[in-house]
Scaffold this motif. Structure first.
Motif, PDB file in Angstrom:
ATOM      1  N   PRO A 115       0.817  -1.230   0.000  1.00  0.00           N
ATOM      2  CA  PRO A 115       0.000   0.000   0.000  1.00  0.00           C
ATOM      3  C   PRO A 115       0.846   1.274   0.000  1.00  0.00           C
ATOM      4  CG  PRO A 115      -0.875  -1.560   1.595  1.00  0.00           C
ATOM      5  CD  PRO A 115       0.430  -2.123   1.104  1.00  0.00           C
ATOM      6  N   ILE A 116       1.971   1.277   0.723  1.00  0.00           N
ATOM      7  CA  ILE A 116       2.856   2.457   0.732  1.00  0.00           C
ATOM      8  C   ILE A 116       3.384   2.724  -0.678  1.00  0.00           C
ATOM      9  CG2 ILE A 116       5.179   3.216   1.433  1.00  0.00           C
ATOM     10  CD1 ILE A 116       3.315   3.770   3.665  1.00  0.00           C
ATOM     11  N   LEU A 117       3.862   1.679  -1.338  1.00  0.00           N
ATOM     12  CA  LEU A 117       4.405   1.848  -2.690  1.00  0.00           C
ATOM     13  C   LEU A 117       3.337   2.339  -3.667  1.00  0.00           C
ATOM     14  CD1 LEU A 117       6.671  -1.320  -2.989  1.00  0.00           C
ATOM     15  CD2 LEU A 117       7.406   1.047  -2.687  1.00  0.00           C
ATOM     16  N   LEU A 118       2.155   1.745  -3.589  1.00  0.00           N
ATOM     17  CA  LEU A 118       1.104   2.131  -4.529  1.00  0.00           C
ATOM     18  C   LEU A 118       0.560   3.526  -4.240  1.00  0.00           C
ATOM     19  CD1 LEU A 118      -0.868  -1.237  -4.786  1.00  0.00           C
ATOM     20  CD2 LEU A 118       0.731  -0.265  -6.456  1.00  0.00           C
ATOM     21  N   HIS A 119       0.343   3.844  -2.962  1.00  0.00           N
ATOM     22  CA  HIS A 119      -0.269   5.132  -2.613  1.00  0.00           C
ATOM     23  C   HIS A 119       0.729   6.292  -2.725  1.00  0.00           C
ATOM     24  CE1 HIS A 119      -3.118   7.895  -0.851  1.00  0.00           C
ATOM     25  NE2 HIS A 119      -2.269   8.202   0.114  1.00  0.00           N
ATOM     26  N   TYR A 120       1.896   6.153  -2.132  1.00  0.00           N
ATOM     27  CA  TYR A 120       2.829   7.273  -2.086  1.00  0.00           C
ATOM     28  C   TYR A 120       3.784   7.334  -3.268  1.00  0.00           C
ATOM     29  CZ  TYR A 120       1.126   8.191   2.573  1.00  0.00           C
ATOM     30  OH  TYR A 120       0.326   8.491   3.626  1.00  0.00           O
ATOM     31  N   ASP A 143      -3.526   0.326   7.343  1.00  0.00           N
ATOM     32  CA  ASP A 143      -2.202  -0.185   6.963  1.00  0.00           C
ATOM     33  C   ASP A 143      -1.239   0.955   6.661  1.00  0.00           C
ATOM     34  OD1 ASP A 143      -3.063  -2.788   7.277  1.00  0.00           O
ATOM     35  OD2 ASP A 143      -3.315  -3.173   5.122  1.00  0.00           O
ATOM     36  N   LEU A 144      -1.717   1.993   5.963  1.00  0.00           N
ATOM     37  CA  LEU A 144      -0.867   3.146   5.673  1.00  0.00           C
ATOM     38  C   LEU A 144      -0.451   3.841   6.969  1.00  0.00           C
ATOM     39  CD1 LEU A 144      -2.700   4.620   2.551  1.00  0.00           C
ATOM     40  CD2 LEU A 144      -0.430   3.564   2.588  1.00  0.00           C
TER      41      LEU A 144
END
Length: 163
Positions: A115-120, A143-144
């Motif tokens: 999720p970090i890679l996809l969102h940020y 999760d973020l």
């Protein structure tokens, strides 16, 4: 049929490759490696073209997995060099104090890292991350938050150790 498939793939490549390669570049800090990763993600998509319902998401998740493998390889190489250096000298090994955000993200559990890679890093909205990961939006937000807290705590420890 084959012609339309090739045309659709070519259009998708033209539309998404530059952004995907740029995203990979920010993650691996190397143009050539970023292009290799983006190309490999498209190659894997092409192999599964008829069974993938969400090509963009497939590309980013696949690229994230390839980046993770790249980071693991680099970490193994770094440890091998460190071991060789330590073995060549008499002094004891020093603790790793590099607070690099990339290394910290790499160390996150996969549940939090994706999720970090996809969102940020890929600038995807939480809604889209939820769809791609098969999680509820509230779970993605949690999760973020958990990932940010882990990163924050690790950065504090690393910076305290340096000072």
């Amino acid at each position: 049929m084959k012609r339309s498939r090739e045309k659709a793939a070519a259009e998708l490549f033209a539309a998404l490759y530059p952004r995907l390669a740029g995203w990979c570049r920010r993650l691996v800090d190397d143009d050539e490696t970023a292009h290799e990763i983006a190309s490999e993600a498209f190659t894997r998509l092409w192999a599964r073209w008829t069974s993938v319902s969400e090509p963009r998401g497939f590309l980013y998740v696949t690229a994230a997995n390839i980046v993770r493998d790249h980071w693991r390889k680099l970490e193994r190489e770094r440890k091998a060099v460190q071991r060789a250096t330590v073995e060549a000298s008499v002094r004891p090994p020093t603790e790793q104090t590099d607070p690099s955000v990339r290394l910290l993200v790499q160390a996150l559990p996969e549940r939090l890292r994706i999720p970090i890679l996809l969102h940020y890093y890929a600038d995807m909205p939480i809604r889209e991350v939820a769809v791609l990961t098969g999680r509820k939006e509230g779970t993605v937000k949690a999760d973020l938050h958990a990932a940010r807290e882990l990163l924050r705590a690790h950065l504090r420890r690393s910076l305290d150790h340096i000072q």
